[in-house]
Design an enzyme around this catalytic site. Structure first.
Site, PDB file in Angstrom:
ATOM      1  N   ARG A 234       3.831   0.513   4.617  1.00  0.00           N
ATOM      2  CA  ARG A 234       4.377  -0.369   3.604  1.00  0.00           C
ATOM      3  C   ARG A 234       4.352  -1.803   4.097  1.00  0.00           C
ATOM      4  O   ARG A 234       4.716  -2.096   5.237  1.00  0.00           O
ATOM      5  CB  ARG A 234       5.813   0.044   3.246  1.00  0.00           C
ATOM      6  N   HIS A 282      -4.955  -2.345  -0.319  1.00  0.00           N
ATOM      7  CA  HIS A 282      -4.081  -1.194  -0.581  1.00  0.00           C
ATOM      8  C   HIS A 282      -4.903  -0.030  -1.131  1.00  0.00           C
ATOM      9  O   HIS A 282      -4.560   0.599  -2.130  1.00  0.00           O
ATOM     10  CB  HIS A 282      -2.965  -1.558  -1.566  1.00  0.00           C
TER      11      HIS A 282
END
Length: 319
Positions: A234, A282
């Site tokens: 994250r 991502h």
């Protein structure tokens, strides 16, 4: 008796969602909020929702939900942004997602082991030069932070490639033939690590964890010379200003980053400019939408058979 409807609000590719919905949730009404025709729809009475970064007011409109399915392995996008009802939240755990993530991790470790960023820089300048040293995987210790499904699969595949792999998690875990560390032994773990792989969820305890102090504790003078930081967990767990400084000062020799404090990564970020940094958008383990819907279908079937749901989020732990 009619089957319970499914609400879908996924900030994924529209083509991917529409294609995956074709044939998904057989016998159930599906309310896809990506379809403009459903924007003002009455959402009362719908028991199930598959969500990824949903509309901020969605849960105020869908008050009869019984289960929420996250569109990805992470759930911080739901836990940190919404006033949630007291119902189960289920993480997406699937072979395809796990394989994609561990493939990305192995790729990045091999790229830094074999000095790929340096060779790419040479190629751009038409330079023919054999960079030394070229250590073997067995000479390098990869430290994985986060020993859940994704971390364990990455660990197994890295060991197959010959890397020495150690693991860290907040609570002690025992893994055959692997040295593991817990919160009390973080310093020892970092001091043995040449390549640090971040696969932690985002919680109050992991926010900003990858900072200047942590980078300075990684092993210096190992087989790679300088340690490398890899993060596919994250973005909120890394302090990007500290990361850029560590790269500039030589505390870190390189990095591979798939997640960022704010996404998309701004064009003004200094991280773009480092030749030793590999950036992906991502995309390390983009959710396979068809697999996601199969996962939700299986869990709904369990729920309706009064069986326990799998991969339910522990809200206190944050994952």
């Amino acid at each position: 008796m009619s089957l319970g409807a499914v609400l879908v609000d996924l900030k994924f590719s529209r083509d991917a969602v529409k294609s995956a919905l074709d044939g998904a949730f057989a016998g159930r009404e599906v309310v896809d909020l990506g379809d403009e025709a459903n924007q003002g729809r009455d959402l009362s009475g719908i028991p199930y929702a598959v969500l990824w970064k949903p509309d901020p007011f969605l849960l105020e409109r869908a008050k009869d939900l019984k289960v929420i399915f996250s569109g990805g392995a992470g759930v911080d996008h739901i836990l940190s942004n919404y006033d949630l009802p007291d119902i189960p939240i289920v993480r997406f755990v699937d072979r395809s997602l796990t394989d994609r993530m561990s493939e990305w991790v192995v790729l990045q470790c091999l790229a830094h082991l074999r000095r790929l960023p340096d060779y790419i820089r040479q190629q751009r300048s038409a330079v023919w030069y054999d960079i030394e040293p070229q250590p073997e995987a067995r000479d390098v210790t990869v430290g994985i932070m986060g020993l859940g499904v994704l971390g364990l699969d990455s660990l197994r595949k890295l060991k197959v490639m010959g890397f020495n792999v150690i693991g860290w998690s907040r609570g002690k875990k025992h893994i055959e033939d692997v040295d593991t560390y817990d919160a009390a032994s973080l310093e020892a773990f970092l001091g043995k690590t040449d390549i640090l792989v971040g696969l932690l969820p985002l919680t109050s305890e992991t926010k900003g964890l990858y900072n200047a102090r942590l980078f300075s504790r990684l092993r210096q003078g190992g087989a790679l010379g300088k340690p490398v930081f890899i993060n596919a967990g994250r973005g909120g767990s890394q302090v990007e200003a500290d990361l850029a400084k560590a790269l500039s000062s030589g505390i870190l020799g390189g990095a591979s980053l798939d997640v960022f404090e704010r996404e998309p990564l701004g064009t003004d970020s200094p991280l773009w400019a480092f030749d030793t940094v590999i950036i992906t958008p991502h995309a390390a383990a983009s959710s396979d939408v068809q697999a996601l819907f199969r996962h939700a279908e299986n869990q709904i079937a369990r729920f309706e058979r009064s069986e326990s749901l799998e991969h339910v989020v522990d809200r206190k732990a944050g994952y």
